[in-house]
Design a protein around this motif. Structure first.
Motif, mmCIF file in Angstrom:
data_model
loop_
_atom_site.group_PDB
_atom_site.id
_atom_site.type_symbol
_atom_site.label_atom_id
_atom_site.label_comp_id
_atom_site.label_asym_id
_atom_site.label_seq_id
_atom_site.Cartn_x
_atom_site.Cartn_y
_atom_site.Cartn_z
ATOM 1 N N UNK A 387 28.943 38.338 73.487
ATOM 2 C CA UNK A 387 28.584 39.006 74.751
ATOM 3 C C UNK A 387 28.145 40.416 74.399
ATOM 4 N N UNK A 388 26.964 40.804 74.824
ATOM 5 C CA UNK A 388 26.517 42.183 74.616
ATOM 6 C C UNK A 388 26.984 42.990 75.820
ATOM 7 N N UNK A 389 27.595 44.124 75.550
ATOM 8 C CA UNK A 389 28.152 44.883 76.679
ATOM 9 C C UNK A 389 27.494 46.243 76.839
ATOM 10 N N UNK A 390 26.628 46.606 75.933
ATOM 11 C CA UNK A 390 25.971 47.907 76.059
ATOM 12 C C UNK A 390 25.282 48.264 74.762
ATOM 13 N N UNK A 391 24.871 49.523 74.677
ATOM 14 C CA UNK A 391 24.155 49.967 73.483
ATOM 15 C C UNK A 391 24.700 51.322 73.071
ATOM 16 N N UNK A 392 24.863 51.503 71.750
ATOM 17 C CA UNK A 392 25.251 52.832 71.292
ATOM 18 C C UNK A 392 24.000 53.674 71.106
ATOM 19 N N UNK A 393 22.840 53.016 70.938
ATOM 20 C CA UNK A 393 21.591 53.766 70.776
ATOM 21 C C UNK A 393 21.073 54.195 72.145
ATOM 22 N N UNK A 394 20.400 55.333 72.159
ATOM 23 C CA UNK A 394 19.848 55.864 73.405
ATOM 24 C C UNK A 394 18.531 55.137 73.651
ATOM 25 N N UNK A 395 18.595 54.107 74.473
ATOM 26 C CA UNK A 395 17.428 53.227 74.648
ATOM 27 C C UNK A 395 17.413 52.700 76.079
ATOM 28 N N UNK A 396 16.221 52.656 76.666
ATOM 29 C CA UNK A 396 16.066 52.033 77.982
ATOM 30 C C UNK A 396 15.196 50.792 77.778
ATOM 31 N N UNK A 397 15.596 49.653 78.356
ATOM 32 C CA UNK A 397 14.740 48.468 78.263
ATOM 33 C C UNK A 397 14.208 48.170 79.657
ATOM 34 N N UNK A 398 12.919 48.405 79.827
ATOM 35 C CA UNK A 398 12.265 48.273 81.128
ATOM 36 C C UNK A 398 11.344 47.061 81.099
ATOM 37 N N UNK A 399 11.691 46.030 81.848
ATOM 38 C CA UNK A 399 10.856 44.823 81.850
ATOM 39 C C UNK A 399 10.670 44.250 80.454
ATOM 40 N N UNK A 400 11.675 44.392 79.606
ATOM 41 C CA UNK A 400 11.604 43.843 78.243
ATOM 42 C C UNK A 400 10.917 44.770 77.257
ATOM 43 N N UNK A 401 10.456 45.927 77.718
ATOM 44 C CA UNK A 401 9.809 46.885 76.812
ATOM 45 C C UNK A 401 10.761 48.043 76.544
ATOM 46 N N UNK A 402 10.852 48.417 75.266
ATOM 47 C CA UNK A 402 11.783 49.482 74.906
ATOM 48 C C UNK A 402 11.178 50.854 75.118
ATOM 49 N N UNK A 403 11.949 51.708 75.723
ATOM 50 C CA UNK A 403 11.532 53.097 75.908
ATOM 51 C C UNK A 403 12.620 53.975 75.310
ATOM 52 N N UNK A 404 12.212 54.862 74.408
ATOM 53 C CA UNK A 404 13.169 55.751 73.749
ATOM 54 C C UNK A 404 13.158 57.093 74.437
ATOM 55 N N UNK A 405 14.244 57.424 75.137
ATOM 56 C CA UNK A 405 14.285 58.668 75.909
ATOM 57 C C UNK A 405 13.802 59.889 75.145
ATOM 58 N N UNK A 406 14.194 60.089 73.859
ATOM 59 C CA UNK A 406 13.750 61.328 73.190
ATOM 60 C C UNK A 406 12.225 61.469 73.135
ATOM 61 N N UNK A 407 11.542 60.331 73.009
ATOM 62 C CA UNK A 407 10.077 60.391 72.944
ATOM 63 C C UNK A 407 9.509 60.895 74.274
ATOM 64 N N UNK A 408 10.074 60.403 75.382
ATOM 65 C CA UNK A 408 9.598 60.816 76.709
ATOM 66 C C UNK A 408 10.023 62.263 76.979
ATOM 67 N N UNK A 409 11.234 62.603 76.578
ATOM 68 C CA UNK A 409 11.729 63.976 76.779
ATOM 69 C C UNK A 409 10.842 64.979 76.041
ATOM 70 N N UNK A 410 10.430 64.632 74.819
ATOM 71 C CA UNK A 410 9.539 65.517 74.044
ATOM 72 C C UNK A 410 8.278 65.831 74.822
ATOM 73 N N UNK A 411 7.706 64.789 75.419
ATOM 74 C CA UNK A 411 6.462 64.972 76.171
ATOM 75 C C UNK A 411 6.721 65.816 77.420
#
Ligand code: MLC
Ligand code: AMP
Length: 499
Positions: A387-411
């Motif tokens: 059972x997966x219960x969460x992630x230790x990595x800072x990651x958002x999965x939107x519609x099956x696509x991974x988005x890495x918050x730091x990349x968006x924050x940089x922009x």
């Protein structure tokens, strides 16, 4: 199975000249023999511009028969296939190209060339100067025979650093994994896959296409996921693979019922957590229990619910044969007893050979005894289901696509009037998680959130752009000065967006 040619050869249909591989929504068929000819011509084109075994071929084109032929052409020429999301901006592609140094870049017409690569074009129908060049080449090719450890593909995936890095996948990785899935999911000679996933990720490419080629059967090849088109083609197919958003969208349409699924034998879900409510609703509406599985770009598929036996909602099933999964204490690294939550680690023939040109990062992502740190948190239940219960990595999965918050924050942080920002994922009925930004304007600055999103869109692919932007005076920080994202998630999950 040690290499992809070996795997595909074993499943090859008896009469390739009549066996369909791809069926377009229009009904146009590409047989196995036609695909052989197209991939042979394309392999000649690659060689004609100097591609040598081990060279990268970067591809950012819409899904079509040509994209499949190009993937196979790369394998036949011994090149390393590097697919890219069609939504990436020129800046995002430039970064990958600078890192991977591909010999060839294939893009849609009208998109920018990049220094150091030979540019070819291909449009959504596969037309362009790549197809023109292929038409002038022979339709047979002397394939390069790969070794199991040769690279077959380089797939970029971001990490906690926020800059994408290339996961090096070998023939042995991909062949062993597709072979395991082919067996685990009981592929049959009469299977027809309805393919609606993008082909620039592990799911659409290595799970869907490689399994079909290993089986020697056909797929209805849709350019993208569209509820109407999927509903039209479901009755003629037996297997469907999707991210959870595909299932919630299908279930949102009253036409989706047991009748449309009459000939289906298997619905597979993965790439993001499938809600138990979606699983239950699917069973109620269609009589089918979705088979949920778990994977990653770096590892391809890791675990799967059983074909026969209980497909347990909220779990990703059992480790695939030859794949070892363990749950460890994130601090001590010691394996935890069954039932306890910890960091998920994986070892096996499916696990990639490392990050492209990043040996230090590679070694830090593996344990001393060769397990890869997935960054996911999980536990085994009493019956051995993971059972997966969460992630230790800072990651958002939107519609099956991974988005890495730091990349968006940089922009966002680089945009006018922004002092700082924090990007989080919040529950979303359609996308599973939606990208949300919490932005602190510079003192005295008037930040317009619509303009902010538009400015971010110029630099980022659309799926990474925050769907909602909240303006705040300050971000909550802990004693170490680290932004407390859990607090932001809690707070904004219950307040109304400001746009
Ligand atoms: C597209 N958009 C998204 C989005 N997809 N925004 C947030 N999340 C997403 N997933 C944006 C586009 O950039 C565009 O913005 C706008 O939405 C409309 O684009 P679209 O193409 O019409 O969107 P839509 O058809 O709604 O696409 C949603 C989707 C698609 C769920 C059908 O994203 C999809 O096919 N997802 C599957 C992803 C996948 O294959 N993942 C596997 C990863 S492999 P703008 O600004 O341009 O207008 C992996 C390993 C494993 O994780 O285990 O499998
Ligand atoms: P990617 O880097 O795109 O390959 O995404 C891999 C990540 O997707 C994994 O590390 C998980 O966090 C997530 N993932 C994949 N399949 C599932 C699943 N069935 N349930 C929950 N998360 C999943």
């Amino acid at each position: 199975m040690q290499t992809l040619p070996e795997l595909f050869g074993a499943g090859r249909p008896r009469d390739p000249s009549t066996a369909p591989l791809l069926v377009a929504p229009s009904g146009a068929v590409t047989t196995y023999a036609q695909m052989d000819e197209r991939s042979a011509s394309l392999a000649h084109v690659l060689c004609s511009v100097g591609v040598r075994p081990g060279d990268r071929v970067a591809v950012q084109i819409e899904k079509s028969a040509l994209s499949v032929a190009l993937y196979l052409a790369c394998l036949r020429a011994g090149a390393v296939y590097l697919p890219m999301n069609t939504g990436y901006t020129d800046d995002e592609v430039a970064y990958l190209v600078a890192d991977a140094e591909p010999a060839v870049l294939v893009r849609s017409p009208g998109r920018a060339p990049l220094p150091g690569t030979h540019l070819f074009t291909a449009d959504a129908e596969g037309a362009g100067d790549l197809a023109d060049a292929a038409a002038r080449q022979p339709t047979a090719f002397d394939d390069v025979a790969p070794a199991p450890d040769d690279l077959a593909a380089l797939l970029y995936t971001s990490g906690t650093t926020g800059r994408p890095k290339g996961a090096m996948l070998t023939h042995a990785n991909l062949a062993s994994n597709a072979s395991a899935l082919h067996r685990a999911w009981g592929f049959r000679p009469d299977d027809v896959l309805l393919h609606a996933l993008p082909v620039f990720h592990a799911h659409g490419l290595f799970v869907a296409i490689n399994c079909v080629l290993a089986n020697g059967t056909s797929m209805i090849f849709l350019p993208k996921f569209d509820v109407d088109v999927v509903l039209e083609h479901l009755p003629g197919t037996t297997i469907f693979m999707g991210v959870p958003t595909f299932y919630t969208r299908l279930l949102g349409d009253p036409r989706f019922d047991a009748g449309t699924c009459e000939h289906m034998r298997l619905f597979v879900s993965g790439s993001a957590p499938l809600l138990a409510s979606t699983h239950d609703e699917m069973r109620r509406r269609t009589g089918h229990a979705i088979l949920e599985r778990y994977g990653m770009t770096e590892t391809t598929m890791i675990a799967s619910n059983p074909l026969d036996g209980e497909r347990r909602a909220g779990t990703v099933g059992f480790p695939l044969p030859d794949v070892e999964v363990r749950v460890v204490d994130p601090e001590s690294g010691g394996e935890l007893p069954q039932g306890e939550i910890g960091a998920v680690q994986v070892r096996g023939p499916n696990v990639f050979s490392g990050y492209w040109k990043r040996p230090e990062l590679t070694s830090s992502e593996f344990t001393g005894d060769g397990f890869f740190r997935t960054g996911d948190l999980g536990r085994f239940d009493a019956d051995g289901y993971l059972c997966l219960v969460g992630r230790s990595k800072d990651l958002v999965i939107s519609g099956g696509l991974n988005v890495y918050p730091p990349e968006v924050e940089d922009v966002l942080d680089g945009l006018e009037g922004v002092l700082e920002s924090a990007v989080i994922g919040l529950p979303d009925a359609d996308l599973g998680e939606a990208v949300v930004a919490v932005v602190v304007p510079e003192p005295g600055a008037q930040v317009d959130v619509v303009a902010l999103r538009a400015a971010a869109r110029e630099r980022l692919a659309g799926f990474k752009v925050p769907k909602v932007v909240h303006l705040v005076e300050a971000l909550p920080r802990n004693a170490m000065g680290k932004v407390e994202k859990a607090k932001l998630r809690e707070h904004f999950a219950v307040t109304q967006p400001q746009i």
